[in-house]
Design a protein around this motif. Structure first.
Motif, PDB file in Angstrom:
ATOM      1  N   ALA A  67     -35.867   8.197  91.535  1.00 37.46           N
ATOM      2  CA  ALA A  67     -35.985   6.619  91.590  1.00 37.46           C
ATOM      3  C   ALA A  67     -37.261   6.022  90.362  1.00 37.46           C
ATOM      4  N   GLY A  68     -38.263   7.040  89.420  1.00 32.06           N
ATOM      5  CA  GLY A  68     -38.850   6.812  88.868  1.00 32.06           C
ATOM      6  C   GLY A  68     -38.341   5.621  87.999  1.00 32.06           C
ATOM      7  N   TRP A  69     -37.217   7.185  86.775  1.00 32.66           N
ATOM      8  CA  TRP A  69     -35.968   6.960  85.795  1.00 32.66           C
ATOM      9  C   TRP A  69     -36.019   4.971  86.235  1.00 32.66           C
ATOM     10  N   LEU A  70     -35.215   4.677  87.248  1.00 35.64           N
ATOM     11  CA  LEU A  70     -34.392   4.502  87.676  1.00 35.64           C
ATOM     12  C   LEU A  70     -35.795   3.241  87.592  1.00 35.64           C
ATOM     13  N   ALA A  71     -36.578   3.284  88.641  1.00 42.11           N
ATOM     14  CA  ALA A  71     -37.836   2.083  88.029  1.00 42.11           C
ATOM     15  C   ALA A  71     -38.109   1.319  86.959  1.00 42.11           C
ATOM     16  N   GLY A  72     -38.300   2.829  85.887  1.00 44.25           N
ATOM     17  CA  GLY A  72     -38.789   2.581  84.503  1.00 44.25           C
ATOM     18  C   GLY A  72     -37.365   1.462  83.836  1.00 44.25           C
ATOM     19  N   VAL A  73     -36.202   1.817  83.832  1.00 47.54           N
ATOM     20  CA  VAL A  73     -34.652   1.146  83.431  1.00 47.54           C
ATOM     21  C   VAL A  73     -35.037  -0.025  84.157  1.00 47.54           C
ATOM     22  N   MET A 126     -37.714  -1.831  85.232  1.00 53.10           N
ATOM     23  CA  MET A 126     -39.274  -2.439  84.868  1.00 53.10           C
ATOM     24  C   MET A 126     -39.094  -2.827  83.183  1.00 53.10           C
ATOM     25  N   LYS A 127     -38.103  -2.261  82.587  1.00 53.28           N
ATOM     26  CA  LYS A 127     -38.493  -2.148  81.346  1.00 53.28           C
ATOM     27  C   LYS A 127     -39.354  -2.145  80.620  1.00 53.28           C
ATOM     28  N   GLY A 128     -39.456  -0.653  79.509  1.00 55.68           N
ATOM     29  CA  GLY A 128     -40.566  -0.597  79.313  1.00 55.68           C
ATOM     30  C   GLY A 128     -41.850   0.848  79.558  1.00 55.68           C
ATOM     31  N   PHE A 129     -41.483   0.637  80.906  1.00 59.62           N
ATOM     32  CA  PHE A 129     -42.590   1.776  81.714  1.00 59.62           C
ATOM     33  C   PHE A 129     -41.589   3.284  81.965  1.00 59.62           C
ATOM     34  N   GLY A 130     -42.000   3.779  80.582  1.00 52.84           N
ATOM     35  CA  GLY A 130     -41.327   5.435  80.695  1.00 52.84           C
ATOM     36  C   GLY A 130     -42.652   6.101  80.858  1.00 52.84           C
ATOM     37  N   PHE A 131     -42.099   6.714  82.027  1.00 48.68           N
ATOM     38  CA  PHE A 131     -43.396   7.745  81.793  1.00 48.68           C
ATOM     39  C   PHE A 131     -43.739   9.738  81.656  1.00 48.68           C
ATOM     40  N   GLY A 132     -41.811   9.762  81.409  1.00 44.36           N
ATOM     41  CA  GLY A 132     -41.332  10.720  80.750  1.00 44.36           C
ATOM     42  C   GLY A 132     -41.217  11.800  81.970  1.00 44.36           C
ATOM     43  N   LEU A 133     -40.715  12.656  82.257  1.00 41.92           N
ATOM     44  CA  LEU A 133     -40.057  13.420  83.692  1.00 41.92           C
ATOM     45  C   LEU A 133     -41.530  13.781  84.481  1.00 41.92           C
ATOM     46  N   GLY A 152     -39.627   1.063  95.771  1.00 36.32           N
ATOM     47  CA  GLY A 152     -41.572   1.352  95.992  1.00 36.32           C
ATOM     48  C   GLY A 152     -41.592   1.581  94.991  1.00 36.32           C
ATOM     49  N   ALA A 153     -41.037   2.345  93.479  1.00 40.55           N
ATOM     50  CA  ALA A 153     -41.382   2.858  92.125  1.00 40.55           C
ATOM     51  C   ALA A 153     -41.664   1.350  91.429  1.00 40.55           C
ATOM     52  N   VAL A 154     -40.438   0.528  91.821  1.00 41.87           N
ATOM     53  CA  VAL A 154     -40.966  -0.979  90.668  1.00 41.87           C
ATOM     54  C   VAL A 154     -41.281  -1.510  92.000  1.00 41.87           C
ATOM     55  N   ILE A 155     -41.826  -1.325  92.340  1.00 42.34           N
ATOM     56  CA  ILE A 155     -43.078  -2.324  93.287  1.00 42.34           C
ATOM     57  C   ILE A 155     -43.716  -1.882  92.255  1.00 42.34           C
ATOM     58  N   LEU A 156     -44.463  -0.483  92.278  1.00 43.05           N
ATOM     59  CA  LEU A 156     -46.067  -0.255  91.947  1.00 43.05           C
ATOM     60  C   LEU A 156     -45.660  -0.543  90.715  1.00 43.05           C
ATOM     61  N   LEU A 157     -44.301  -0.241  89.526  1.00 42.71           N
ATOM     62  CA  LEU A 157     -44.443  -0.270  88.633  1.00 42.71           C
ATOM     63  C   LEU A 157     -44.573  -2.081  87.976  1.00 42.71           C
ATOM     64  N   PHE A 158     -44.819  -2.752  88.971  1.00 43.06           N
ATOM     65  CA  PHE A 158     -44.972  -4.139  88.696  1.00 43.06           C
ATOM     66  C   PHE A 158     -46.191  -4.657  89.337  1.00 43.06           C
ATOM     67  N   ILE A 159     -47.070  -3.968  89.716  1.00 45.44           N
ATOM     68  CA  ILE A 159     -48.544  -4.129  90.099  1.00 45.44           C
ATOM     69  C   ILE A 159     -49.325  -3.527  89.283  1.00 45.44           C
TER      70      ILE A 159
END
Length: 84
Positions: free
Chosen positions: A16-22, A24-31, A70-77
């Motif tokens: 879910a975190g990886w998909l949200a990073g993809v 939202m483009k540019g939000f990669g936080f590592g594993l 939820g992760a996309v919402i979090l990364l947006f915020i």
């Protein structure tokens, strides 16, 4: 929680975190960061989606979709706070 349940929990969080990073483009936080974003995202979605009347099916795929939203919402915020 048994070891298999914990492994599935972490795997869903990582996906879910990886998909949200993809998305939202540019939000990669590592594993580890992706796992944390996915888990916190699942919590955020658990609060937000029922409040607006959205229900996603069960199972692993439903859990991944739920946590990703939820992760996309979090990364947006997080993006709004960083810009502000």
């Amino acid at each position: 929680m048994d070891p298999m349940g914990l492994l599935i929990f972490l795997l869903i969080g990582a996906i879910a975190g990886w998909l949200a990073g993809v998305i939202m483009k540019g939000f990669g936080f590592g594993l580890i960061g992706n796992i944390i974003v996915g888990i916190v995202g699942a919590f955020v979605a658990g609060l937000v989606l029922p409040a607006i009347g959205v229900s996603i099916g069960g199972g692993i795929v439903g859990s991944i979709i739920h946590a990703t939203i939820g992760a996309v919402i979090l990364l947006f915020i997080i993006g709004l706070v960083r810009r502000g």
